[in-house]
Design a protein around this motif. Sequence first.
Motif, mmCIF file in Angstrom:
data_model
loop_
_atom_site.group_PDB
_atom_site.id
_atom_site.type_symbol
_atom_site.label_atom_id
_atom_site.label_comp_id
_atom_site.label_asym_id
_atom_site.label_seq_id
_atom_site.Cartn_x
_atom_site.Cartn_y
_atom_site.Cartn_z
ATOM 1 N N HIS A 94 33.548 0.725 44.826
ATOM 2 C CA HIS A 94 33.995 -0.118 45.927
ATOM 3 C C HIS A 94 33.600 0.521 47.241
ATOM 4 O O HIS A 94 33.172 1.679 47.290
ATOM 5 N N VAL A 95 33.759 -0.232 48.301
ATOM 6 C CA VAL A 95 33.542 0.291 49.646
ATOM 7 C C VAL A 95 34.876 0.218 50.388
ATOM 8 O O VAL A 95 35.412 -0.865 50.623
ATOM 9 N N ASP A 96 35.416 1.388 50.708
ATOM 10 C CA ASP A 96 36.637 1.476 51.514
ATOM 11 C C ASP A 96 36.408 0.817 52.865
ATOM 12 O O ASP A 96 35.328 0.967 53.446
ATOM 13 N N LEU A 97 37.421 0.145 53.381
ATOM 14 C CA LEU A 97 37.379 -0.365 54.747
ATOM 15 C C LEU A 97 38.571 0.240 55.483
ATOM 16 O O LEU A 97 39.725 -0.128 55.230
ATOM 17 N N LYS A 98 38.298 1.191 56.350
ATOM 18 C CA LYS A 98 39.393 1.829 57.080
ATOM 19 C C LYS A 98 40.160 0.766 57.863
ATOM 20 O O LYS A 98 39.572 -0.023 58.601
ATOM 21 N N ASN A 99 41.473 0.732 57.701
ATOM 22 C CA ASN A 99 42.284 -0.329 58.315
ATOM 23 C C ASN A 99 42.531 -0.008 59.794
ATOM 24 O O ASN A 99 43.604 0.430 60.194
ATOM 25 N N GLY A 188 28.626 7.552 52.489
ATOM 26 C CA GLY A 188 28.539 7.812 51.061
ATOM 27 C C GLY A 188 28.215 9.268 50.805
ATOM 28 O O GLY A 188 28.119 10.079 51.729
ATOM 29 N N ILE A 189 28.033 9.600 49.522
ATOM 30 C CA ILE A 189 27.840 10.985 49.102
ATOM 31 C C ILE A 189 26.369 11.374 49.211
ATOM 32 O O ILE A 189 25.502 10.716 48.627
ATOM 33 N N ALA A 190 26.096 12.441 49.935
ATOM 34 C CA ALA A 190 24.728 12.965 50.033
ATOM 35 C C ALA A 190 24.288 13.477 48.664
ATOM 36 O O ALA A 190 25.077 14.076 47.929
ATOM 37 N N GLY A 191 23.045 13.208 48.314
ATOM 38 C CA GLY A 191 22.510 13.675 47.035
ATOM 39 C C GLY A 191 22.651 12.679 45.908
ATOM 40 O O GLY A 191 22.046 12.837 44.853
ATOM 41 N N ASP A 192 23.449 11.624 46.101
ATOM 42 C CA ASP A 192 23.624 10.596 45.079
ATOM 43 C C ASP A 192 22.665 9.453 45.398
ATOM 44 O O ASP A 192 22.970 8.552 46.169
ATOM 45 N N GLN A 193 21.475 9.501 44.789
ATOM 46 C CA GLN A 193 20.429 8.546 45.142
ATOM 47 C C GLN A 193 20.805 7.109 44.801
ATOM 48 O O GLN A 193 20.515 6.184 45.561
ATOM 49 N N GLN A 194 21.441 6.931 43.661
ATOM 50 C CA GLN A 194 21.828 5.581 43.255
ATOM 51 C C GLN A 194 22.774 4.975 44.287
ATOM 52 O O GLN A 194 22.601 3.831 44.713
ATOM 53 N N GLN A 195 23.769 5.749 44.693
ATOM 54 C CA GLN A 195 24.723 5.248 45.669
ATOM 55 C C GLN A 195 24.064 5.011 47.026
ATOM 56 O O GLN A 195 24.377 4.033 47.711
ATOM 57 N N GLN A 196 23.153 5.871 47.402
ATOM 58 C CA GLN A 196 22.472 5.678 48.679
ATOM 59 C C GLN A 196 21.680 4.371 48.682
ATOM 60 O O GLN A 196 21.682 3.642 49.672
ATOM 61 N N THR A 236 35.066 2.555 59.922
ATOM 62 C CA THR A 236 34.240 3.160 58.875
ATOM 63 C C THR A 236 34.451 2.487 57.538
ATOM 64 O O THR A 236 35.571 2.130 57.176
ATOM 65 N N ALA A 237 33.345 2.337 56.807
ATOM 66 C CA ALA A 237 33.383 1.928 55.404
ATOM 67 C C ALA A 237 32.743 3.058 54.598
ATOM 68 O O ALA A 237 31.875 3.761 55.098
ATOM 69 N N CYS A 238 33.172 3.240 53.350
ATOM 70 C CA CYS A 238 32.614 4.337 52.545
ATOM 71 C C CYS A 238 32.604 3.921 51.076
ATOM 72 O O CYS A 238 33.605 3.402 50.560
ATOM 73 N N GLY A 239 31.467 4.132 50.423
ATOM 74 C CA GLY A 239 31.337 3.749 49.019
ATOM 75 C C GLY A 239 31.627 4.886 48.067
ATOM 76 O O GLY A 239 31.143 5.996 48.264
ATOM 77 N N TYR A 240 32.426 4.612 47.046
ATOM 78 C CA TYR A 240 32.674 5.580 45.972
ATOM 79 C C TYR A 240 33.430 4.879 44.845
ATOM 80 O O TYR A 240 33.786 3.705 44.959
ATOM 81 N N ALA A 241 33.669 5.581 43.755
ATOM 82 C CA ALA A 241 34.362 5.004 42.599
ATOM 83 C C ALA A 241 35.668 5.735 42.330
ATOM 84 O O ALA A 241 35.751 6.950 42.457
ATOM 85 N N TRP A 242 36.687 4.971 41.960
ATOM 86 C CA TRP A 242 37.907 5.518 41.391
ATOM 87 C C TRP A 242 37.822 5.336 39.870
ATOM 88 O O TRP A 242 37.269 4.346 39.394
ATOM 89 N N PHE A 243 38.389 6.273 39.115
ATOM 90 C CA PHE A 243 38.431 6.155 37.657
ATOM 91 C C PHE A 243 39.885 5.944 37.240
ATOM 92 O O PHE A 243 40.725 6.819 37.434
ATOM 93 N N ASN A 244 40.174 4.785 36.674
ATOM 94 C CA ASN A 244 41.552 4.456 36.311
ATOM 95 C C ASN A 244 42.018 5.200 35.066
ATOM 96 O O ASN A 244 41.225 5.541 34.190
ATOM 97 N N GLU A 245 43.332 5.385 34.997
ATOM 98 C CA GLU A 245 43.963 5.847 33.766
ATOM 99 C C GLU A 245 44.226 4.619 32.886
ATOM 100 O O GLU A 245 43.939 3.491 33.272
ATOM 101 N N ASN A 246 44.796 4.830 31.709
ATOM 102 C CA ASN A 246 44.999 3.710 30.780
ATOM 103 C C ASN A 246 46.129 2.787 31.214
ATOM 104 O O ASN A 246 46.083 1.588 30.956
ATOM 105 N N ASP A 247 47.159 3.351 31.854
ATOM 106 C CA ASP A 247 48.229 2.493 32.342
ATOM 107 C C ASP A 247 47.775 1.845 33.649
ATOM 108 O O ASP A 247 47.160 2.508 34.489
ATOM 109 N N PRO A 248 48.057 0.552 33.833
ATOM 110 C CA PRO A 248 47.543 -0.135 35.028
ATOM 111 C C PRO A 248 48.256 0.203 36.333
ATOM 112 O O PRO A 248 47.899 -0.352 37.382
ATOM 113 N N ASP A 249 49.224 1.101 36.309
ATOM 114 C CA ASP A 249 49.936 1.471 37.541
ATOM 115 C C ASP A 249 48.939 1.859 38.637
ATOM 116 O O ASP A 249 48.217 2.839 38.523
#
Length: 354
Positions: A94-99, A188-196, A236-249
């Motif tokens: 996702h891309v964060d959107l600073k509120n 975004g993260i420097a060095g991550d070509q796919q994300q760039q 600012t907007a910033c792209g990255y991924a969160w990895f969820n746990e099994n519980d949807p909390d």
Amino acid sequence: GELGRRPIGTGPFTFGEWVSGDHLAPPAFPQCWGPPPNLDDVTVKFVPSSNTILVQLQSGEADMTANAEAQQYEELRRIEGKQTIAIDGQSWYHVDLKNIDFLMEKAVRQALDFATPKQQIIDNILKGLATISVADIAPISWAYNPNIQPRPYDLEQAKQLLEGAGWTPGPDGVRQKDGKALRLELGGIAGDQQQQQILQVIAASWNQIGVASELKFQDIKTLWGPEGYQFTETPTACGYAWFNENDPDNTFYWHSSQIPDSPTGTGGNLPAYFHPYEFQDEIDRLTEQGVATLDQEERKQIYWQIQELLHEYVPVIFIYWAKQIYVAPDTLAGFAPNASTRLFSNVAAWGYTG
């Protein structure tokens, strides 16, 4: 503290050498609570560059990874002596959107969503190894809401939303209102070509609707450190991924208790650091209900409401649920990754057959 640097446990590997930013080397612990491990030790290397990961797998310097990128999939499959496994996962890019500033306007956030070419990103950059996302709970979860349709890629609808909110093109094409321009940093993260590549495509598209998007890539420590983008007053907007746990909390992502109280504070709701969301009270109530409800069907309805709320208000631009791509030696027996367990959950069973 000391425990954080030298934890004590009863698993198949004990704590060994840790060189910050380089590697972790836990030796086997035969006296563990379960079956003793087959391997003598495991070395976990921290490699920030996706290209370096590929080169190390090709050269044999690295045996395996759980963080392979989709655009490298075909190259990885051609490495002799390796198995490459792609499965549906629980990560959401996702891309964060600073509120802050104009990003507090729902119409602007929805316009940015309409102007994000998600399917194009999946087809052209990720080689089809992802699914368009609409919220933070992946389709493999029992709490996933299948009824939400993603906003189509539609620059005209995006422009209409901005016009309706009073943002009109200035002489340089950048939209303006009350002497203020729609200008943001997209990081975004420097060095991550796919994300760039992904963020370059998004920036080009946002520029087309009159949102001037300046790309800025930084190392992880800077990006999410106390002087990182979350704590500056620049939109600012910033792209990255969160990895969820099994519980949807998903309290960690959205609840007001998870807004850090300072740049060195803890919490996952970083976009709301300067201003809580306009739907903050509602999502606080729903996330609290979600963890306080035991009946799974009732819980599911709560998480469906949360997903609808997130889709409506767009606190972040949800882009895709990624396939999780693993690479391991053909000769590694017992390696059976799945999206519901950590990579090393069955590491005691791993062993070489040849």
